[in-house]
Write an enzyme that holds these catalytic residues in place. Structure first.
Site, mmCIF file in Angstrom:
data_model
loop_
_atom_site.group_PDB
_atom_site.id
_atom_site.type_symbol
_atom_site.label_atom_id
_atom_site.label_comp_id
_atom_site.label_asym_id
_atom_site.label_seq_id
_atom_site.Cartn_x
_atom_site.Cartn_y
_atom_site.Cartn_z
ATOM 1 N N ARG A 105 -8.384 1.551 10.259
ATOM 2 C CA ARG A 105 -8.072 0.151 10.532
ATOM 3 C C ARG A 105 -9.166 -0.502 11.367
ATOM 4 O O ARG A 105 -9.120 -1.708 11.597
ATOM 5 C CB ARG A 105 -6.757 0.050 11.282
ATOM 6 C CG ARG A 105 -5.544 -0.273 10.381
ATOM 7 C CD ARG A 105 -4.321 -0.104 11.221
ATOM 8 N NE ARG A 105 -3.145 -0.824 10.880
ATOM 9 C CZ ARG A 105 -2.116 -0.310 10.225
ATOM 10 N NH1 ARG A 105 -2.179 0.882 9.710
ATOM 11 N NH2 ARG A 105 -1.019 -1.018 10.074
ATOM 12 N N LYS A 121 0.832 -1.218 0.000
ATOM 13 C CA LYS A 121 0.000 0.000 0.000
ATOM 14 C C LYS A 121 0.863 1.262 0.000
ATOM 15 O O LYS A 121 0.606 2.202 -0.736
ATOM 16 C CB LYS A 121 -0.906 0.065 1.249
ATOM 17 C CG LYS A 121 -1.776 -1.140 1.482
ATOM 18 C CD LYS A 121 -2.675 -0.952 2.701
ATOM 19 C CE LYS A 121 -1.951 -0.700 4.009
ATOM 20 N NZ LYS A 121 -1.165 -1.846 4.517
ATOM 21 N N ARG A 135 12.845 -1.602 10.601
ATOM 22 C CA ARG A 135 11.840 -1.145 11.571
ATOM 23 C C ARG A 135 11.720 -2.159 12.702
ATOM 24 O O ARG A 135 11.783 -3.367 12.468
ATOM 25 C CB ARG A 135 10.480 -1.032 10.870
ATOM 26 C CG ARG A 135 10.239 0.324 10.261
ATOM 27 C CD ARG A 135 9.001 0.376 9.417
ATOM 28 N NE ARG A 135 7.791 -0.159 10.046
ATOM 29 C CZ ARG A 135 6.587 -0.090 9.484
ATOM 30 N NH1 ARG A 135 6.436 0.480 8.309
ATOM 31 N NH2 ARG A 135 5.529 -0.593 10.077
ATOM 32 N N ARG A 184 1.096 -8.544 13.812
ATOM 33 C CA ARG A 184 0.432 -7.485 13.051
ATOM 34 C C ARG A 184 -0.576 -8.074 12.059
ATOM 35 O O ARG A 184 -1.645 -7.508 11.830
ATOM 36 C CB ARG A 184 1.469 -6.629 12.310
ATOM 37 C CG ARG A 184 2.233 -5.692 13.252
ATOM 38 C CD ARG A 184 3.525 -5.206 12.638
ATOM 39 N NE ARG A 184 3.357 -4.347 11.499
ATOM 40 C CZ ARG A 184 4.303 -4.128 10.568
ATOM 41 N NH1 ARG A 184 5.481 -4.733 10.665
ATOM 42 N NH2 ARG A 184 4.076 -3.316 9.571
ATOM 43 N N ARG A 232 12.738 -5.934 4.405
ATOM 44 C CA ARG A 232 12.591 -4.490 4.179
ATOM 45 C C ARG A 232 13.591 -3.682 5.010
ATOM 46 O O ARG A 232 13.833 -3.960 6.174
ATOM 47 C CB ARG A 232 11.169 -4.063 4.545
ATOM 48 C CG ARG A 232 10.922 -2.579 4.377
ATOM 49 C CD ARG A 232 9.461 -2.251 4.313
ATOM 50 N NE ARG A 232 8.788 -2.379 5.589
ATOM 51 C CZ ARG A 232 7.502 -2.050 5.771
ATOM 52 N NH1 ARG A 232 6.777 -1.615 4.754
ATOM 53 N NH2 ARG A 232 6.935 -2.179 6.947
HETATM 54 P P1 AMP Z 1 2.030 0.655 9.325
HETATM 55 O O1 AMP Z 1 3.241 1.466 8.959
HETATM 56 O O2 AMP Z 1 0.778 1.100 8.619
HETATM 57 O O3 AMP Z 1 2.270 -0.826 9.228
HETATM 58 O O4 AMP Z 1 1.737 0.967 10.879
HETATM 59 C C1 AMP Z 1 2.700 0.686 11.878
HETATM 60 C C2 AMP Z 1 2.021 0.633 13.229
HETATM 61 O O5 AMP Z 1 1.444 1.919 13.530
HETATM 62 C C3 AMP Z 1 0.869 -0.345 13.362
HETATM 63 O O6 AMP Z 1 1.299 -1.677 13.654
HETATM 64 C C4 AMP Z 1 0.067 0.277 14.516
HETATM 65 O O7 AMP Z 1 0.699 0.034 15.764
HETATM 66 C C5 AMP Z 1 0.204 1.757 14.222
HETATM 67 N N1 AMP Z 1 -0.880 2.251 13.343
HETATM 68 C C6 AMP Z 1 -0.766 2.734 12.076
HETATM 69 N N2 AMP Z 1 -1.959 3.098 11.592
HETATM 70 C C7 AMP Z 1 -2.858 2.868 12.575
HETATM 71 C C8 AMP Z 1 -4.266 3.012 12.673
HETATM 72 N N3 AMP Z 1 -5.011 3.485 11.666
HETATM 73 N N4 AMP Z 1 -4.863 2.653 13.861
HETATM 74 C C9 AMP Z 1 -4.148 2.191 14.892
HETATM 75 N N5 AMP Z 1 -2.813 1.991 14.858
HETATM 76 C C10 AMP Z 1 -2.169 2.320 13.703
#
Ligand code: AMP
Length: 217
Positions: free
Chosen positions: A88, A13, A159, A170, A126
């Site tokens: 989410r 994404k 990360r 996740r 990554r």
């Molecule tokens: P991502 O980079 O989108 O994989 O997000 C990394 C982490 O940020 C996730 O595992 C969550 O802990 C937090 N996070 C990102 N977006 C959201 C969201 N919309 N709601 C809640 N937590 C989020």
């Protein structure tokens, strides 16, 4: 053009949102990026969010919703935006609808359906640049000089939440919480599904064709 990119971590994404937002001159809003910036800056929000993120859990809705509402006030969202990683949960989706109001509703939701083995392969390999956030992959897109960014020479890092056990968590969190979003947007007839397993170039072509047909009323 107001779009949502929905899908598990590692579905591609972020990569697609990055390229497409540039090509359509619209904003790319990634809640993961916004939260990582908050953690890096040591803000109150960052301090609260860090623990959840490192465990692969969702940050509480109210924190993320406020963050997105604030970001949507930025004038660079006027032409449109791609929301990447938000909403989410169904609650986030409902709050987003309320915030946008009836004039600026979401126009399309793209669901990146992706298999677990592909996600694991992508995320464990990554690496990101500490400086400019450029994304690399140890096997598929290695940097020219080991550990250094091709663009700015910055150091590459993994990360904290891209370790295998956190990735699995996740994916579970995603499956548990986000599935209801698929129903939510299906019922509104906004959902389009693409395969997140495809290579980035192929997926880009498919998405460009999809949005090329896009004609705002
Ligand atoms: P991502 O980079 O989108 O994989 O997000 C990394 C982490 O940020 C996730 O595992 C969550 O802990 C937090 N996070 C990102 N977006 C959201 C969201 N919309 N709601 C809640 N937590 C989020």
């Amino acid at each position: 053009m107001r779009l949502i990119f929905l899908g598990p971590p590692g579905a591609g994404k972020g990569t697609q949102a990055d390229i497409l937002s540039k090509s359509f001159a619209i904003a790319h809003i990634s809640t993961g990026d916004l939260l990582r910036e908050a953690v890096k800056s040591g803000s109150q929000l960052g301090i609260k969010a860090k623990g959840y993120m490192n465990k692969g859990e969702l940050v509480p809705d109210e924190l993320v919703i406020d963050l997105v509402k604030e970001r949507l006030k930025n004038p660079n969202t006027k032409k449109g935006f791609i929301l990447d990683g938000f909403p989410r949960t169904k609650n986030q989706a409902q709050k987003l609808d309320e915030a946008l109001g009836s004039a600026d509703t979401i126009e399309q939701v793209i669901y990146f359906s992706t298999t677990k083995s592909v996600i694991l392969e992508r995320l464990t390999g990554r690496r990101l640049c500490k400086n400019c956030q450029a994304i690399y992959h140890m096997k598929n897109k290695p940097p020219k000089r080991p550990g250094l960014c091709d663009i700015c020479g910055g150091q590459l890092y993994q990360r904290d939440d891209d370790k295998e056990c956190t990735i699995l968590k996740r994916i579970d969190v995603y499956n548990a919480q986000t599935k209801e979003l698929i129903d939510y947007y299906s019922k509104k007839s906004l959902l389009r599904e693409v395969s997140g397993d495809l290579e980035a170039n192929k997926l880009f072509d498919i998405l460009t064709a999809l949005f090329g047909q896009y004609n705002p009323a």
